[in-house]
Scaffold this motif. Structure first.
Motif, PDB file in Angstrom:
ATOM      1  N   ALA A 190      -8.144  -8.184   6.996  1.00 23.46           N
ATOM      2  CA  ALA A 190      -6.889  -7.537   6.593  1.00 23.46           C
ATOM      3  C   ALA A 190      -5.857  -8.586   6.209  1.00 23.46           C
ATOM      4  O   ALA A 190      -5.141  -8.444   5.203  1.00 23.46           O
ATOM      5  CB  ALA A 190      -6.373  -6.649   7.730  1.00 23.46           C
ATOM      6  N   ARG A 191      -5.800  -9.686   6.971  1.00 26.05           N
ATOM      7  CA  ARG A 191      -4.846 -10.759   6.647  1.00 26.05           C
ATOM      8  C   ARG A 191      -5.243 -11.441   5.335  1.00 26.05           C
ATOM      9  O   ARG A 191      -4.392 -11.806   4.523  1.00 26.05           O
ATOM     10  CB  ARG A 191      -4.780 -11.784   7.785  1.00 26.05           C
ATOM     11  N   GLU A 192      -6.549 -11.609   5.110  1.00 28.27           N
ATOM     12  CA  GLU A 192      -7.012 -12.189   3.851  1.00 28.27           C
ATOM     13  C   GLU A 192      -6.662 -11.276   2.667  1.00 28.27           C
ATOM     14  O   GLU A 192      -6.242 -11.750   1.609  1.00 28.27           O
ATOM     15  CB  GLU A 192      -8.531 -12.428   3.895  1.00 28.27           C
ATOM     16  N   ALA A 193      -6.824  -9.978   2.866  1.00 27.27           N
ATOM     17  CA  ALA A 193      -6.466  -9.031   1.793  1.00 27.27           C
ATOM     18  C   ALA A 193      -4.974  -9.137   1.490  1.00 27.27           C
ATOM     19  O   ALA A 193      -4.568  -9.145   0.317  1.00 27.27           O
ATOM     20  CB  ALA A 193      -6.842  -7.609   2.208  1.00 27.27           C
ATOM     21  N   ALA A 194      -4.151  -9.265   2.544  1.00 30.55           N
ATOM     22  CA  ALA A 194      -2.697  -9.390   2.340  1.00 30.55           C
ATOM     23  C   ALA A 194      -2.381 -10.676   1.560  1.00 30.55           C
ATOM     24  O   ALA A 194      -1.510 -10.685   0.686  1.00 30.55           O
ATOM     25  CB  ALA A 194      -1.984  -9.383   3.687  1.00 30.55           C
ATOM     26  N   ARG A 195      -3.115 -11.732   1.858  1.00 31.33           N
ATOM     27  CA  ARG A 195      -2.868 -13.015   1.185  1.00 31.33           C
ATOM     28  C   ARG A 195      -3.195 -12.936  -0.313  1.00 31.33           C
ATOM     29  O   ARG A 195      -2.449 -13.463  -1.141  1.00 31.33           O
ATOM     30  CB  ARG A 195      -3.724 -14.112   1.849  1.00 31.33           C
ATOM     31  N   VAL A 196      -4.314 -12.285  -0.679  1.00 28.64           N
ATOM     32  CA  VAL A 196      -4.723 -12.291  -2.102  1.00 28.64           C
ATOM     33  C   VAL A 196      -4.042 -11.191  -2.920  1.00 28.64           C
ATOM     34  O   VAL A 196      -4.212 -11.150  -4.142  1.00 28.64           O
ATOM     35  CB  VAL A 196      -6.267 -12.224  -2.275  1.00 28.64           C
ATOM     36  N   LEU A 197      -3.281 -10.317  -2.239  1.00 25.71           N
ATOM     37  CA  LEU A 197      -2.536  -9.291  -2.982  1.00 25.71           C
ATOM     38  C   LEU A 197      -1.163  -9.824  -3.368  1.00 25.71           C
ATOM     39  O   LEU A 197      -0.516 -10.542  -2.600  1.00 25.71           O
ATOM     40  CB  LEU A 197      -2.337  -8.049  -2.102  1.00 25.71           C
ATOM     41  N   ARG A 198      -0.704  -9.428  -4.539  1.00 25.12           N
ATOM     42  CA  ARG A 198       0.674  -9.760  -4.913  1.00 25.12           C
ATOM     43  C   ARG A 198       1.625  -8.834  -4.145  1.00 25.12           C
ATOM     44  O   ARG A 198       1.188  -7.755  -3.677  1.00 25.12           O
ATOM     45  CB  ARG A 198       0.868  -9.591  -6.418  1.00 25.12           C
ATOM     46  N   PRO A 199       2.912  -9.201  -4.000  1.00 18.99           N
ATOM     47  CA  PRO A 199       3.853  -8.287  -3.350  1.00 18.99           C
ATOM     48  C   PRO A 199       3.866  -6.942  -4.086  1.00 18.99           C
ATOM     49  O   PRO A 199       3.882  -6.908  -5.322  1.00 18.99           O
ATOM     50  CB  PRO A 199       5.201  -9.011  -3.486  1.00 18.99           C
ATOM     51  N   GLY A 200       3.790  -5.856  -3.351  1.00 17.98           N
ATOM     52  CA  GLY A 200       3.716  -4.527  -3.960  1.00 17.98           C
ATOM     53  C   GLY A 200       2.295  -4.100  -4.281  1.00 17.98           C
ATOM     54  O   GLY A 200       2.065  -2.960  -4.688  1.00 17.98           O
ATOM     55  N   GLY A 201       1.332  -5.012  -4.103  1.00 18.87           N
ATOM     56  CA  GLY A 201      -0.079  -4.662  -4.317  1.00 18.87           C
ATOM     57  C   GLY A 201      -0.566  -3.702  -3.221  1.00 18.87           C
ATOM     58  O   GLY A 201       0.080  -3.548  -2.185  1.00 18.87           O
ATOM     59  N   VAL A 202      -1.706  -3.070  -3.474  1.00 18.60           N
ATOM     60  CA  VAL A 202      -2.184  -2.045  -2.529  1.00 18.60           C
ATOM     61  C   VAL A 202      -3.601  -2.358  -2.042  1.00 18.60           C
ATOM     62  O   VAL A 202      -4.434  -2.878  -2.790  1.00 18.60           O
ATOM     63  CB  VAL A 202      -2.157  -0.631  -3.164  1.00 18.60           C
TER      64      VAL A 202
ATOM     65  N   GLU B  57      -5.930   7.481  -4.248  1.00 20.80           N
ATOM     66  CA  GLU B  57      -4.895   7.195  -3.236  1.00 20.80           C
ATOM     67  C   GLU B  57      -4.208   5.864  -3.537  1.00 20.80           C
ATOM     68  O   GLU B  57      -2.996   5.730  -3.346  1.00 20.80           O
ATOM     69  CB  GLU B  57      -5.514   7.165  -1.829  1.00 20.80           C
ATOM     70  N   LEU B  58      -4.982   4.887  -3.988  1.00 20.73           N
ATOM     71  CA  LEU B  58      -4.398   3.577  -4.311  1.00 20.73           C
ATOM     72  C   LEU B  58      -3.447   3.696  -5.518  1.00 20.73           C
ATOM     73  O   LEU B  58      -2.327   3.188  -5.483  1.00 20.73           O
ATOM     74  CB  LEU B  58      -5.507   2.563  -4.614  1.00 20.73           C
ATOM     75  N   SER B  59      -3.915   4.399  -6.543  1.00 20.80           N
ATOM     76  CA  SER B  59      -3.080   4.547  -7.757  1.00 20.80           C
ATOM     77  C   SER B  59      -1.776   5.259  -7.444  1.00 20.80           C
ATOM     78  O   SER B  59      -0.727   4.919  -8.005  1.00 20.80           O
ATOM     79  CB  SER B  59      -3.815   5.348  -8.824  1.00 20.80           C
ATOM     80  N   ALA B  60      -1.857   6.230  -6.524  1.00 22.00           N
ATOM     81  CA  ALA B  60      -0.653   7.007  -6.189  1.00 22.00           C
ATOM     82  C   ALA B  60       0.417   6.130  -5.540  1.00 22.00           C
ATOM     83  O   ALA B  60       1.601   6.458  -5.589  1.00 22.00           O
ATOM     84  CB  ALA B  60      -1.029   8.150  -5.254  1.00 22.00           C
ATOM     85  N   ARG B  61       0.003   5.011  -4.940  1.00 24.48           N
ATOM     86  CA  ARG B  61       0.957   4.135  -4.240  1.00 24.48           C
ATOM     87  C   ARG B  61       1.245   2.845  -4.991  1.00 24.48           C
ATOM     88  O   ARG B  61       2.060   2.033  -4.533  1.00 24.48           O
ATOM     89  CB  ARG B  61       0.454   3.830  -2.834  1.00 24.48           C
ATOM     90  N   ALA B  62       0.563   2.632  -6.110  1.00 25.43           N
ATOM     91  CA  ALA B  62       0.759   1.395  -6.877  1.00 25.43           C
ATOM     92  C   ALA B  62       2.051   1.490  -7.684  1.00 25.43           C
ATOM     93  O   ALA B  62       2.399   2.568  -8.173  1.00 25.43           O
ATOM     94  CB  ALA B  62      -0.427   1.179  -7.807  1.00 25.43           C
ATOM     95  N   ASP B  63       2.739   0.361  -7.836  1.00 28.53           N
ATOM     96  CA  ASP B  63       4.000   0.402  -8.573  1.00 28.53           C
ATOM     97  C   ASP B  63       3.782   0.305 -10.085  1.00 28.53           C
ATOM     98  O   ASP B  63       4.684   0.555 -10.863  1.00 28.53           O
ATOM     99  CB  ASP B  63       4.974  -0.688  -8.063  1.00 28.53           C
ATOM    100  N   GLU B  64       2.563  -0.075 -10.498  1.00 26.25           N
ATOM    101  CA  GLU B  64       2.224  -0.082 -11.925  1.00 26.25           C
ATOM    102  C   GLU B  64       0.704   0.025 -12.072  1.00 26.25           C
ATOM    103  O   GLU B  64      -0.016  -0.163 -11.084  1.00 26.25           O
ATOM    104  CB  GLU B  64       2.754  -1.340 -12.615  1.00 26.25           C
ATOM    105  N   PRO B  65       0.197   0.332 -13.271  1.00 30.36           N
ATOM    106  CA  PRO B  65      -1.263   0.437 -13.445  1.00 30.36           C
ATOM    107  C   PRO B  65      -1.951  -0.862 -13.039  1.00 30.36           C
ATOM    108  O   PRO B  65      -1.382  -1.949 -13.189  1.00 30.36           O
ATOM    109  CB  PRO B  65      -1.426   0.715 -14.940  1.00 30.36           C
ATOM    110  N   PHE B  66      -3.200  -0.765 -12.547  1.00 30.62           N
ATOM    111  CA  PHE B  66      -3.910  -1.956 -12.077  1.00 30.62           C
ATOM    112  C   PHE B  66      -4.275  -2.883 -13.229  1.00 30.62           C
ATOM    113  O   PHE B  66      -4.821  -2.438 -14.231  1.00 30.62           O
ATOM    114  CB  PHE B  66      -5.211  -1.565 -11.377  1.00 30.62           C
ATOM    115  N   ASP B  67      -3.984  -4.156 -13.024  1.00 33.87           N
ATOM    116  CA  ASP B  67      -4.513  -5.174 -13.925  1.00 33.87           C
ATOM    117  C   ASP B  67      -5.790  -5.739 -13.290  1.00 33.87           C
ATOM    118  O   ASP B  67      -6.860  -5.694 -13.881  1.00 33.87           O
ATOM    119  CB  ASP B  67      -3.457  -6.264 -14.141  1.00 33.87           C
TER     120      ASP B  67
END
Ligand code: SAM
Length: 240
Positions: free
Chosen positions: A121-133, A36-46
């Motif tokens: 959830a807010r911490e997850a948002a902080r450590v994700l790059r824009p467009g991250g999932v 599900e995460l890969s289906a919504r990611a804008d590029e392969p996970f680094d």
């Protein structure tokens, strides 16, 4: 409460691994969540953060899909069993990473264990790059062939909610989310084995010591027979 969760999982390593070896349930959940995460990611996970990595069932799944997977857990003993990825002992509510450090954050059967998932959830948002999932899986309980909750008529100390609604609400406040339900047919014996894990039996008997609560859970579930369905809600969100 977090100290109790930590102790409960510190006490759970061997029973957790025995359950996972028998059922592969957490590996299956992580694989479904990864898809599900890969289906919504804008590029392969680094880079992926496996948040609540436990003994590594979910970490192994994400490590196959990302260049670098970091395993974070609050339980020292669970994390000690984990191999093949950098390990960080830490708390969802205070992630020790810089802003935008990850392409993905995965909470496989873990975010429902905190008192207030909104902080994590807010911490997850902080450590994700824009467009991250971000993704989470939370339990919806067990039902029999008639669709009845198998615990409905069983007397126990705790009737705490599963936490799935709180997890979904918290992620929906911080991300644009999509959700769904996964259902697994399993046996009554596997329900007993799940509750032979002290951290899981704690959801039935939170006030008892580990071995007592496992014994009480075994007794409670002794009459359960046949096939039951275990349901899990999944929630996936995209960071702005
Ligand atoms: C049910 S296990 C799932 C482990 C792993 N994701 C898997 O799929 O096998 C939940 C894990 O979340 C961890 N956990 C619970 N609360 C946490 C918190 N506040 N911060 C970090 N880890 C936490 C527990 O210690 C436990 O190892």
């Amino acid at each position: 409460m977090k100290a109790i969760v930590r102790t409960n999982f510190d006490d759970s390593v061997s029973a957790y691994d025995a359950y996972e070896q028998r059922t592969g349930r957490f590996t299956a959940l992580a694989r479904l969540l990864a898809a599900e995460l890969s289906a919504r990611a804008d590029e392969p996970f680094d880079t992926v953060l496996d948040a609540g990595a436990g003994t590594g069932a979910s970490t192994r799944v994400f490590a196959e899909r990302a260049r670098r997977t970091v395993a974070l857990d609050i339980s020292h003993e669970m994390l000690c069993e984990l191999e093949g990825a950098p390990r960080v002992e830490g708390d969802f509510d205070h992630l020790p990473f810089v802003d935008g450090a990850f392409d993905g954050v995965a909470f496989t059967a873990s975010l429902f264990l905190v008192p207030d998932p909104a902080v994590a959830a807010r911490e997850a948002a902080r450590v994700l790059r824009p467009g991250g999932v971000v993704g989470a899986v939370a339990p919806l309980g067990w039902v029999d062939a008639d669709g009845t909750d198998v615990f409905a008529d069983l007397e126990r100390q705790s009737r705490s909610p599963t936490g799935a609604d709180a997890v979904e609400g918290a992620l929906a406040d911080a991300f644009t989310v999509t959700t769904g339900t996964w259902r697994f047919a399993t046996t009554a014996e596997n329900v007993r084995r799940f509750h032979a894990i002290p951290a899981m039996a704690a959801r039935l008997y939170p006030k008892l010591a580990a071995d007592e609560r496992v014994a009480k859970a075994r007794e409670l579930l002794a009459g359960l027979e046949g096939t039951v369905e275990q349901r899990w809600r999944w929630i996936v969100g995209v960071a702005e």
